[in-house]
Design a protein around this motif. Sequence first.
Motif, PDB file in Angstrom:
ATOM      1  N   CYS A 213       0.845  -1.197   0.000  1.00 15.89           N
ATOM      2  CA  CYS A 213       0.000   0.000   0.000  1.00 15.89           C
ATOM      3  C   CYS A 213       0.879   1.246   0.000  1.00 15.89           C
ATOM      4  N   SER A 214       0.574   2.178  -0.875  1.00  8.35           N
ATOM      5  CA  SER A 214       1.301   3.442  -0.929  1.00  8.35           C
ATOM      6  C   SER A 214       0.353   4.537  -1.393  1.00  8.35           C
TER       7      SER A 214
ATOM      8  N   ASN B 287       4.355  15.733  -5.617  1.00  8.65           N
ATOM      9  CA  ASN B 287       5.762  15.535  -5.924  1.00  8.65           C
ATOM     10  C   ASN B 287       6.403  14.369  -5.183  1.00  8.65           C
ATOM     11  N   ALA B 288       5.598  13.520  -4.538  1.00  8.70           N
ATOM     12  CA  ALA B 288       6.196  12.454  -3.744  1.00  8.70           C
ATOM     13  C   ALA B 288       5.323  11.205  -3.732  1.00  8.70           C
ATOM     14  N   TRP B 289       5.999  10.083  -3.551  1.00  8.65           N
ATOM     15  CA  TRP B 289       5.365   8.764  -3.438  1.00  8.65           C
ATOM     16  C   TRP B 289       5.681   8.253  -2.036  1.00  8.65           C
ATOM     17  N   TYR B 290       4.634   7.972  -1.256  1.00  9.04           N
ATOM     18  CA  TYR B 290       4.796   7.632   0.156  1.00  9.04           C
ATOM     19  C   TYR B 290       4.425   6.179   0.443  1.00  9.04           C
ATOM     20  N   THR B 291       5.169   5.554   1.339  1.00 12.29           N
ATOM     21  CA  THR B 291       4.816   4.221   1.815  1.00 12.29           C
ATOM     22  C   THR B 291       5.325   4.057   3.242  1.00 12.29           C
ATOM     23  N   GLU B 292       4.739   3.111   3.958  1.00 13.69           N
ATOM     24  CA  GLU B 292       5.190   2.846   5.319  1.00 13.69           C
ATOM     25  C   GLU B 292       6.213   1.720   5.379  1.00 13.69           C
ATOM     26  N   ARG B 293       6.331   0.957   4.285  1.00  9.92           N
ATOM     27  CA  ARG B 293       7.333  -0.106   4.251  1.00  9.92           C
ATOM     28  C   ARG B 293       7.720  -0.422   2.812  1.00  9.92           C
ATOM     29  N   ILE B 294       8.955  -0.848   2.648  1.00 11.23           N
ATOM     30  CA  ILE B 294       9.429  -1.279   1.337  1.00 11.23           C
ATOM     31  C   ILE B 294       9.189  -2.773   1.219  1.00 11.23           C
TER      32      ILE B 294
END
Length: 257
Positions: free
Chosen positions: A96-97, A102-109
Amino acid sequence: MDGTLLNSEGSVSDVNVSAIKNSKIPFTLVSARAPMEMSAAIDKLNLTDPQIGFNGGLIYKKTNSGFKVLDDKPLNMTSFRKLIKVIQNKFPDVSCSCYGLNAWYTERIDEGINYESKLTGQKATLIDFADLVDTKLYKIMMITFDLNLMEQLNQMLLNLKITNVSIKRSGDNYLEITSDLAQKSKGIKYIQDSENLIKKEMAAFGDGHNDLPMLTNVGVPIVMANAPLEIQQYGEYITKSNDDNGVAYGIESFLEK
């Protein structure tokens, strides 16, 4: 872009570039992608007209100083928080992201983030989604390679019946959520009004379900050979696949004849 202009390697072929530039037809990219994921193609094609990202949630121009917003329809943040809570609690294995301008966010890779990063060349920013409360967001993206899990996720989110969001599959492995006001058809209408065009003067290429609002609002809908059969029925013409320079073939065979 994906499955249409871009080939399976995620790039615009030289054949497509040449056909687009030589056609002299004003060209707008209409995509579920974020502007930063569209930037390389915009530059390669030397596009200066308005572009459409996030399935119509953002209309913008790429300038020397960044992305100039012409019109936007961001996610409702109350709905965002509700959706994220359900996704994380019920489907912890789904990648989930989310995206801002201007940014791509996620809580984990995870596997999904790595897959998307390789495809788009972008790097996700690690952040606690709770810290995005004051950030304008345009899209939630979920990735899973388990098709049964994807179907369960899709149905669960639809059953929430949140009225101000649009939930759409953009491929077998992708489920994307935008504002319900984010529609490719609305992006097309913006271009139509700003350029004083009539429907029959507009053409579009597409390959997926999220392209249907666009394909049904132009005079010349052209569908890729790699599109599902249920999408192909909406095309006035069927062009070659995205791996066989279908956009170039469509321009030369159906738009310049």
